[in-house]
Enzyme design. Sequence first.
Site, short mmCIF file in Angstrom:
data_model
loop_
_atom_site.label_atom_id
_atom_site.label_comp_id
_atom_site.label_asym_id
_atom_site.label_seq_id
_atom_site.Cartn_x
_atom_site.Cartn_y
_atom_site.Cartn_z
N GLN A 143 1.62 79.75 -3.49
CA GLN A 143 0.98 79.67 -2.17
C GLN A 143 -0.26 78.77 -2.18
O GLN A 143 -0.75 78.40 -1.12
CB GLN A 143 0.60 81.07 -1.68
CG GLN A 143 1.80 81.92 -1.32
CD GLN A 143 1.35 83.26 -0.80
OE1 GLN A 143 1.03 84.16 -1.57
NE2 GLN A 143 1.30 83.38 0.52
N HIS B 13 7.28 85.88 -4.37
CA HIS B 13 6.86 84.48 -4.29
C HIS B 13 7.09 83.75 -5.61
O HIS B 13 7.45 82.57 -5.61
CB HIS B 13 5.37 84.38 -3.92
CG HIS B 13 5.10 84.44 -2.46
ND1 HIS B 13 5.57 83.49 -1.56
CD2 HIS B 13 4.40 85.33 -1.72
CE1 HIS B 13 5.16 83.79 -0.34
NE2 HIS B 13 4.45 84.91 -0.41
N CYS C 151 2.58 87.21 6.09
CA CYS C 151 2.39 86.38 4.90
C CYS C 151 1.48 85.22 5.27
O CYS C 151 1.67 84.59 6.32
CB CYS C 151 3.73 85.87 4.39
SG CYS C 151 3.62 84.86 2.90
N LEU C 152 0.53 84.93 4.40
CA LEU C 152 -0.40 83.83 4.66
C LEU C 152 0.31 82.49 4.75
O LEU C 152 -0.18 81.57 5.39
CB LEU C 152 -1.48 83.79 3.59
CG LEU C 152 -2.41 85.01 3.54
CD1 LEU C 152 -3.34 84.92 2.34
CD2 LEU C 152 -3.18 85.16 4.83
N GLY D 38 -2.81 89.73 -0.55
CA GLY D 38 -2.32 89.19 -1.81
C GLY D 38 -2.09 87.70 -1.70
O GLY D 38 -1.95 87.15 -0.60
N HIS E 278 5.81 91.96 -2.87
CA HIS E 278 5.76 90.78 -2.02
C HIS E 278 5.33 89.55 -2.83
O HIS E 278 5.98 88.50 -2.78
CB HIS E 278 4.78 91.03 -0.86
CG HIS E 278 4.56 89.86 0.04
ND1 HIS E 278 4.98 89.86 1.35
CD2 HIS E 278 3.95 88.67 -0.16
CE1 HIS E 278 4.64 88.71 1.92
NE2 HIS E 278 4.00 87.97 1.02
N GLU E 279 4.23 89.69 -3.56
CA GLU E 279 3.70 88.55 -4.32
C GLU E 279 4.63 88.18 -5.48
O GLU E 279 4.81 87.00 -5.79
CB GLU E 279 2.29 88.83 -4.83
CG GLU E 279 1.27 89.10 -3.73
CD GLU E 279 1.23 88.06 -2.62
OE1 GLU E 279 1.51 86.86 -2.88
OE2 GLU E 279 0.91 88.44 -1.48
#
Length: 171
Positions: A51, A147, A101-102, A46, A143-144
């Site tokens: 991000q 953000h 996480c990226l 995701g 999760h997203e």
Amino acid sequence: MALRTIVKDGDPILKKVCRPVTKFDDRLATLLDDMQDTLVDADGLGLAGPQVGMMRRIFICLDDRNRPEDAPADYKDTFIEFINPEIEYLSDETVELYEGCLSFPGHNGAITRSKKVKVKAQDRNGNWFELEAENMLARCIQHENDHLNGVTIMDRATHFYEDDYPEDTED
């Protein structure tokens, strides 16, 4: 379409609350396409607007609901785009798993999340839809969505294991 730079740990944008998307135009479509290319290139599940430096309420998730368990190498994954998402329901049944996480490479945090979620969001044309998800897709949505509210795995995790943590050795 182009690859976007993924914002990393320490950038203040990751702690800010995003603004709603109000224009559904070619610029938004390009952003969504770029985010998908960036996500595929990064081998992630995701990716949220902040991000990639965009303070808008937007994220995409890998749609694993119909992915074959032994997917061939040429299998083309599908993604779901969420614009202005609203979490309508979180199940009481939860599960604790490690998440990466990226934006925080090398950090994996133990996070408890609801096993099921119901979300209402808009698509790239501004049309509203509802989606019920469970397991990995539900976790990715949560999760997203975090953000978009300036919440990261660093805030949620009860503890971490690090990818580069040295293994115990005997002296």
